[in-house]
Design an enzyme around this catalytic site. Structure first.
Site, PDB file in Angstrom:
ATOM      1  CG  ASP A 147      -2.132   0.872   1.074  1.00 19.17           C
ATOM      2  OD1 ASP A 147      -2.190   1.644   0.096  1.00 19.17           O
ATOM      3  OD2 ASP A 147      -3.020   0.798   1.937  1.00 19.17           O
ATOM      4  CD  GLU A 170      -7.140   5.561   2.159  1.00 20.06           C
ATOM      5  OE1 GLU A 170      -6.332   5.552   3.107  1.00 20.06           O
ATOM      6  OE2 GLU A 170      -6.775   5.468   0.982  1.00 20.06           O
TER       7      GLU A 170
END
Length: 595
Positions: free
Chosen positions: A320, A525
């Site tokens: 990520d 997020e």
């Protein structure tokens, strides 16, 4: 005699010249043949099997070239010099480019690609971008509903079509790789990424992995399971993310700890990945969350042991964003250890957007000091090269303008409109079945459209649109809900819009009815929030069902709780007591056009 002798000499000279030319020609041909032999390399020959090409190329690579392939950096720090000096294997875009045309995107990607092709071995780079609900980072692209809305459709074939349309629009900008789909299973609506999850039900998430053959192409018959597959220049490499368990973190806190048994992890959170791998997904992204206290980026058991060995995944594993940094607390506290643990765990390509030199130096040091075996480096590079060969990047590394026509095409917008109307869930319709409000009449004297989200394309699209967190306002092209209502009602109907009408305004106007469109500003997020559908650019799909041109058909992909004290709560729980259960959704029937 003198004239004859002179003529003879001329003839002899001509013959010698001819003979010399012949000899020179032979020499030139021999040189060309020798050069051809010298230049011929198996990895550049598409007639060879991919594994043979990988082996040939890997055997020619230096350690520096191998490590370069494992690095993905942000385009804002990239340059021709950086690409060539460090043999960078991949680039990514973190956000949109204001109102850049698709031709401008193609030129940018090709410029970087030319730098990679000019290196010693000419290994093409792979350019990636977030296209999580269509090619949302690009101006004028078609923006589809977020995954939570697509999960409400329960329509895998529709999602496959959306994948194919997204692939065309991404390729229209010269990009061959996207960080999608998200196959997380959101088990707590407080998670800020819940709208990126198709459902709380792993079976629904698994069914929606049909987007992968849409993005990458249908697998040929008898294709080997676990091997990546991309069917040509009109398809893109996909990325199943974020592996694994990120939708079950404690209290829904992003990148937090998921506390469950191994059996629960495999049965709830793994079906989306196993299905993606069976369908030939090219890459898998690792989550920055933890499982029972072990950060997933350093979990060798789950990356190498389960993903690579048990599921037989043969594509490459990517970190990520700054994923290695966040394996320590505070982040980047011991970066050398993070590199060691992450690479040895099985991560193949590292998304290290800015501090790439530190990563390259650290990984080089660890390999040269035998802390990371060269076999681990070779495994990573083989996987990256396998995807690049499969994508056809060695044969067709450069994009052209021939596909720019697909960006925001009418066909794709109609598909998005269909997805919007199928994604809408009707929870209540009037006081009773005998007194239903929807469908609304098109022929009304005066309609009020209220709310902050009625005429705001940015709010309508949500996060991951022209930027990570999304933006409000007129950020791209599309049809707002207000515009859609005006397009749909009778021409004689007056449509008035007010964001926050007060009581006096309502009393002083004789409205037939009001439509209120509210919601939150875009985010991604980090917020904790209830689910928002974010229909995307095609607000006409909302009007389609409000006014009865089509019926409501969407079903809740997540449980709708009564109070936050009940969370987390999912279908199948022992004390399941929701306000609206998973799968709930009222249906309506289309009405006649002359209503």
């Amino acid at each position: 005699m003198t004239g004859q002798w002179h003529q003879l000499k001329v003839m002899q000279m001509q013959k010698m010249a001819t003979d010399s030319a012949f000899l020179i020609g032979i020499l030139v041909l021999c040189c060309w043949a020798a050069m051809a032999d010298a230049e011929y390399v198996a990895y550049k020959d598409p007639k060879h099997p991919i594994n043979h090409r990988i082996k040939d190329l890997l055997g020619r690579m230096t350690l520096e070239e191998k490590i370069g392939q494992m690095v993905q950096i942000d385009r804002t720090v990239a340059s021709a010099e950086v690409m060539k000096k460090y043999y960078i294997g991949s680039l990514l875009s973190t956000g949109g480019s204001k109102k850049a045309s698709p031709e401008t995107w193609v030129d940018m990607v090709n410029d970087f690609q030319m730098s990679s092709l000019s290196t010693r071995l000419g290994i093409p780079m792979i350019y990636g971008i977030d296209a999580v609900h269509g090619h949302g980072m690009v101006y004028k692209a078609t923006v589809f509903p977020h995954n939570v809305g697509l999960g409400a459709t329960r329509d895998p074939e529709l999602v496959k079509k959306i994948g194919a349309a997204t692939a065309l629009e991404v390729r229209a900008t010269g990009i061959p790789y996207i960080f999608a789909p998200c196959v997380a299973v959101c088990r707590d609506p407080r998670w800020g990424r819940c709208y990126e999850s198709y459902s709380e039900d792993p079976k629904v998430v698994k069914s929606m992995t049909e987007i992968i053959p849409g993005l990458q192409g249908d697998l040929p018959a008898n294709f080997r399971k676990g091997v990546p597959y991309i069917a040509g220049k009109k398809k893109v490499a996909a990325c199943a993310k974020q592996y694994v368990g990120d939708g079950g973190t404690t209290k829904g806190i992003n990148e937090n700890n998921t506390v469950i048994s191994r059996h629960e992890l495999i049965s709830i959170y793994m079906p989306g990945y196993s299905s993606s791998i069976i369908k030939g997904v090219a890459t898998v992204m690792i989550s920055s969350s933890s499982w029972n206290g072990i950060q997933m980026h350093v979990n060798r058991d789950m990356i190498t042991g389960f993903l690579k060995n048990t599921l037989r995944f043969r594509g490459f594993v990517i970190s990520d964003w700054e994923g290695l940094d966040r394996t320590t607390s505070p982040p980047h506290a011991n970066y050398t250890h993070s590199i060691l643990a992450g690479v040895n765990a099985g991560i193949d390509m590292i998304m290290v957007p800015y501090k790439y030199e530190e990563f390259i130096d650290g990984l080089t040091f660890l390999v040269k000091n035998n802390s990371i075996p060269i076999s681990r480096i070779d495994d990573a590079v083989k996987r990256i090269l396998r995807v690049k060969f499969t994508m056809g990047l060695f044969e067709n590394p450069l994009a052209d303008y021939s596909m720019t026509k697909y960006l925001g095409s009418r066909e794709h917008r109609e598909l998005a409109r269909e997805a919007v109307r199928k994604s809408l869930v009707l929870l209540k319709n009037g006081e009773s079945t005998d007194k239903q409000l929807i469908p609304l009449p098109k022929k009304a004297s005066k309609i009020l459209v209220a709310g902050t989200h009625a005429d705001n394309i940015g709010y309508q699209c949500g996060g991951w649109t022209m930027g990570w967190q999304g933006k409000g306002g007129n950020i791209t092209q599309g049809t707002t809900i207000l515009e859609a209502i005006r397009n749909t009602v009778d021409p004689k109907t007056i449509v008035t819009s007010r964001k926050n009408p007060d009581a006096e305004y309502l009393k002083s106007n004789n409205f037939s009815y009001a439509i209120v469109v509210v919601g939150e500003p875009p985010y991604a997020e980090l917020m904790h929030s209830w689910l928002l559908g974010f229909p995307g650019t095609e607000g006409q799909g909302v009007a389609d069902v409000l006014f009865g041109d089509y019926g409501f058909s969407g079903k809740l992909p997540h449980t709708w709780f009564k109070t936050v004290d009940q969370l987390p709560m999912n279908v199948g729980d022992k004390n399941y007591d929701p306000l609206y259960p998973f799968g709930y959704g009222l249906a309506t029937q289309p009405t006649k056009a002359d209503q």
